[in-house]
Design a protein around this motif. Sequence first.
Motif, PDB file in Angstrom:
ATOM      1  N   ASN A  61       0.838  -1.223   0.000  1.00 31.54           N
ATOM      2  CA  ASN A  61       0.000   0.000   0.000  1.00 31.54           C
ATOM      3  C   ASN A  61       0.857   1.250   0.000  1.00 31.54           C
ATOM      4  O   ASN A  61       0.565   2.231  -0.704  1.00 31.54           O
ATOM      5  CB  ASN A  61      -0.944   0.000   1.203  1.00 31.54           C
ATOM      6  CG  ASN A  61      -2.049  -1.040   1.059  1.00 31.54           C
ATOM      7  OD1 ASN A  61      -2.433  -1.402  -0.069  1.00 31.54           O
ATOM      8  ND2 ASN A  61      -2.586  -1.520   2.181  1.00 31.54           N
ATOM      9  N   LEU A  62       1.940   1.191   0.791  1.00 27.34           N
ATOM     10  CA  LEU A  62       2.846   2.352   0.834  1.00 27.34           C
ATOM     11  C   LEU A  62       3.503   2.570  -0.531  1.00 27.34           C
ATOM     12  O   LEU A  62       3.665   3.704  -0.984  1.00 27.34           O
ATOM     13  CB  LEU A  62       3.918   2.135   1.905  1.00 27.34           C
ATOM     14  CG  LEU A  62       3.452   2.246   3.366  1.00 27.34           C
ATOM     15  CD1 LEU A  62       4.576   1.832   4.303  1.00 27.34           C
ATOM     16  CD2 LEU A  62       3.004   3.666   3.695  1.00 27.34           C
ATOM     17  N   VAL A  63       3.901   1.479  -1.164  1.00 26.55           N
ATOM     18  CA  VAL A  63       4.518   1.588  -2.485  1.00 26.55           C
ATOM     19  C   VAL A  63       3.538   2.178  -3.485  1.00 26.55           C
ATOM     20  O   VAL A  63       3.890   3.082  -4.276  1.00 26.55           O
ATOM     21  CB  VAL A  63       5.010   0.206  -2.963  1.00 26.55           C
ATOM     22  CG1 VAL A  63       5.469   0.269  -4.414  1.00 26.55           C
ATOM     23  CG2 VAL A  63       6.146  -0.294  -2.077  1.00 26.55           C
ATOM     24  N   GLU A  64       2.272   1.701  -3.494  1.00 31.04           N
ATOM     25  CA  GLU A  64       1.269   2.233  -4.411  1.00 31.04           C
ATOM     26  C   GLU A  64       0.982   3.697  -4.122  1.00 31.04           C
ATOM     27  O   GLU A  64       0.827   4.509  -5.049  1.00 31.04           O
ATOM     28  CB  GLU A  64      -0.018   1.400  -4.318  1.00 31.04           C
ATOM     29  CG  GLU A  64       0.109  -0.029  -4.836  1.00 31.04           C
ATOM     30  CD  GLU A  64       0.476  -0.055  -6.298  1.00 31.04           C
ATOM     31  OE1 GLU A  64      -0.025   0.800  -7.066  1.00 31.04           O
ATOM     32  OE2 GLU A  64       1.280  -0.940  -6.679  1.00 31.04           O
ATOM     33  N   ASN A  65       0.910   4.038  -2.833  1.00 32.03           N
ATOM     34  CA  ASN A  65       0.670   5.437  -2.462  1.00 32.03           C
ATOM     35  C   ASN A  65       1.802   6.334  -2.937  1.00 32.03           C
ATOM     36  O   ASN A  65       1.579   7.462  -3.398  1.00 32.03           O
ATOM     37  CB  ASN A  65       0.500   5.572  -0.947  1.00 32.03           C
ATOM     38  CG  ASN A  65      -0.793   4.925  -0.466  1.00 32.03           C
ATOM     39  OD1 ASN A  65      -1.742   4.746  -1.256  1.00 32.03           O
ATOM     40  ND2 ASN A  65      -0.845   4.559   0.815  1.00 32.03           N
TER      41      ASN A  65
END
Length: 608
Positions: free
Chosen positions: A248-252
Amino acid sequence: MATNFSASLTQASDEANEMYCEECERHGDGHVTAVAFCVDCVEYKCATCQKYHRRQFQNHKLQDSDHMPQDFYFEKCSAHPNQLIKFYCSDCIKEACKECKDNEHVNCSDINHLPTLASDIQKSEEFKGLRKYIDKLKEDIKYTNTLVKAKCEVIDKQEEQATEACKEYKDKLLAAYTLQHQNLIDNFDKKLNETVVKLEKERKDLIQELSEKEKKFEENIKKAETDIIEEVVSTNTNFKSLKLEHLNLVENLKALTVELKHAQNLGQNCKLLIKLKSAKQLCENLHKSIEQMYHVNIQRYKFKISDFQPAKQSSENRTAYFSFEKVSVERRIVFDFDIKSLSNDINSLLVLSEGTLIFSDCAKCSLVICTFVKSNRKYMNDIKFETKPWDITKVSDYEAAVTFPDERHIKLIKFSEDMKVLNTSEIPGHASCFGIAYSNNHLVVSYLFPSSVKILSLSGEIMKAFDKDDNGKDLFSCPYYLTVSPDNTMIYVSDSSTETVTCLNFNGKVYFIYKDDHLKSPNQLVVDEYGSVYVCGYKSNNIHHLSSDLTKVKILIDGRHGIAGHIVSGASLTQASDEANEMYCEECERHGDGHVTAVAFCVDLCGI
């Protein structure tokens, strides 16, 4: 009577009543016609022999050709094939040659010269009596033939009657026997029909009973399957949650990077400032997530199927069919021994067990054992050898195998708990053996002169050997070191001369080859528990981190981290991967300019 006549001469003697000189024949002068007979010597003489015989034996009586015996007997003696039968012994009733007469009949009183004795045989009473006896026998034979014929007729008639009687009785017996068997079969068929009816009913009841049990068994095994899957899935739930948060952090970050680029292009500085602050915080969170993902340990386990035998145990009431055993992950050990006392020619090192490290000191022909105990005390001792040890592999917690290329053999060394040598045994190496690894009760060994990889039993028997590829070309040039995958299916070989790492299976099939400009003279290599490969570049002074299919992950550490040499172990690699958290310039690395320490991060390109 001459001796040594051929078969043809012997047969011809019945027609040609001519005798030859026995003296000439005895001395090899051939067959000379006899003209005299010595009564005393009982021998036939030719004219020449007669002349000399008369001079030598004046008292001997000689008969000329008109008076000498004319009825010759040309049969050979069975005991002395070279001698003709010349005498007849009336005492023994047996004929004899000269040798038989002189040896076997020396005590006989009535032995005579056969032709002389037979000269008047036709006028003798014995011959006349024999003729009369034979005539009488002819009459007896005629009567006997008539009698035998009559008896044979009686015998033939009896045999015919017996044959007819046996056949008639045999037919009656067979008929009675067949009837008896038919009665037995009829009785059995009756019982069989009754049994079939009974078994069909029992089969129907059994099918119904087994169907109910199978349904219950299926319910139990499905429940057991669901329970074990839930338990396995929940084993690493924490890691999966962290992984989801990390993704999720990577996508964000990707989405925020697009917004930053968009605000920058439109000149929306206020929005750019806000997004910049958010990106900075997101980057810090992502960096922490990366650290957490790297250091978190997953729970490892061994899946087991319970030992269950349906024929001996109740299936429908059982609930435990599957299980798994959690495997504890060994803690990492950092060895900080001062090894300045060692030479610069360390060929290999091995973590034998927790707290024990072994070096092969090639220059000093020794193995150096470093031991760390719980009391924080450290010990270092060495084992001396006559030649240089090269590579080491772990066989068990207290047993290691070491190659000795100069001696062309392998030593199997067993240690006590305090790392004292208990015993050492030698295994034939068959050639200059260098790299070594232990796998499934076998040794995998690399060789030079010629270069190859062989699989040996622990007794030294060669099980397999690999030296050529499918095209008949040499697989290796200088394969100094090798290792095996955790699942014991792949062999990884470093080749110092070709500067490659080769992956092949245990049947010699090559799957992958790794070659990189930043890897010079690859030497020792290891594989971690996840299957990653780490290989040390001797001349490039670095350690390359590779995937199991020999895809380059990154250069883990190099000369800037103090590495220099050609040895690497699981412990040193683990330590290096934990400590080498310095980031490098991705642009330089992309263009082949090596590892340059990063000093800035580009938000737009999301690069360092």
